[in-house]
Design an enzyme around this catalytic site. Structure first.
Site, PDB file in Angstrom:
ATOM      1  N   TYR A   1      -8.940  14.426  -7.468  1.00  0.00           N
ATOM      2  CA  TYR A   1      -8.183  13.556  -8.368  1.00  0.00           C
ATOM      3  C   TYR A   1      -7.281  14.409  -9.271  1.00  0.00           C
ATOM      4  CZ  TYR A   1      -7.204   9.983 -11.914  1.00  0.00           C
ATOM      5  OH  TYR A   1      -6.575   9.108 -12.773  1.00  0.00           O
TER       6      TYR A   1
ATOM      7  N   ASP B   1       0.883  -1.159   0.000  1.00  0.00           N
ATOM      8  CA  ASP B   1       0.000   0.000   0.000  1.00  0.00           C
ATOM      9  C   ASP B   1       0.922   1.210   0.000  1.00  0.00           C
ATOM     10  OD1 ASP B   1      -1.564   2.177   0.624  1.00  0.00           O
ATOM     11  OD2 ASP B   1      -2.600   1.236   2.308  1.00  0.00           O
TER      12      ASP B   1
END
Length: 256
Positions: A160, A59
């Site tokens: 984003y 991760d």
């Protein structure tokens, strides 16, 4: 033996990049957030194609995971010739910038921007050390996967766009810093690519494509992005460190 690593590579763009690197003779360390046992069928499939692959769970927003990722590569292979920062996430829910939440903003920054920055840092420090140690035939390179959203406004997923714009600056910073070490850094900006991430808005994007939003009127495929990565790591673009390769069907062209 040359070694490459690709984050976010169990499917889509990352998997296509990993495949192309392996086909080009690299031993490729794939990585994603699933455990290695869950990735076993994918590794078997790739190995059945005659490809040399490995897998490390990572991760990229987690410090310990990032450290473990590079420690594994160092202890197992003793070198890393190409590192591709592909892992990234989209908003769980698309919200207008007047409504989006701090939680969503922090989630995207943590993975897309913070994670990519510190993966670059870790890769760069190890690559510099391996160069200094005189690893044989060692010409390392880093490639960051950003997006057309690095410079294109989408007000229903502003976090984003901001995270991808940040990746573009990360690329410039590391290209600048690592130039003196002979380590080129590149950025690939995918456009409208047919992946799981765009599956929910396929109809919307198809209408845009049919209407001419991109000069090349088709969805991009993960392989189109992989081809740009392969060009970046070929050695033929090293003097162009910091260069952006647009895998976007010509979307970046300003037209009247």
């Amino acid at each position: 033996m040359k070694v490459a690593s690709v984050t976010g590579s169990r499917r889509g763009i990352g998997l296509a990049i990993a495949r192309e690197l392996a086909r080009d003779g690299y031993t490729v360390v794939l990585s994603d957030i699933i455990e290695k046992e869950e990735a076993a069928p994918l590794l078997e499939e790739l190995r059945a194609e005659g490809l040399a692959v490995d897998y490390v769970r990572c991760d990229i927003s987690n410090t310990a995971d990032r450290t473990a990722f590079f420690t594994y590569i160092e202890e197992t292979y003793g070198r890393l010739d190409v590192h591709v920062n592909n892992a990234g996430v989209a908003p769980r829910v698309r919200l207008d910038i007047l409504e989006t939440t701090e939680e969503s903003f922090d989630f995207l920054m943590g993975v897309n921007l913070r994670g990519t920055f510190f993966m670059c840092q870790a890769a760069a420090n190890r690559m510099r050390a391996w160069k200094a140690a005189g690893v044989e035939e060692y010409t390392p390179r880093i490639v960051n996967i950003a997006s057309m959203s690095s410079y294109t406004s989408s007000t229903n997923r502003g976090e984003y766009c901001i995270s991808k714009a940040g990746i573009s600056m990360v690329t410039q910073l590391f290209a600048d810093k690592l130039a003196e070490d002979g380590i080129p850094v590149f950025e690939v900006r995918p456009g409208i690519i047919q992946t799981d991430m765009t599956a929910a808005v396929t109809e919307k994007y198809q209408k845009l494509i049919d209407g001419g939003v991109t000069p090349i009127r088709r969805f991009g495929q993960p392989e189109d992005v992989a081809n740009c990565v392969m060009a970046a790591v070929s050695g033929r673009l090293d003097f162009a460190t910091g260069q952006v390769l647009n895998a976007d069907g010509g979307f970046h062209i300003r037209r009247l």
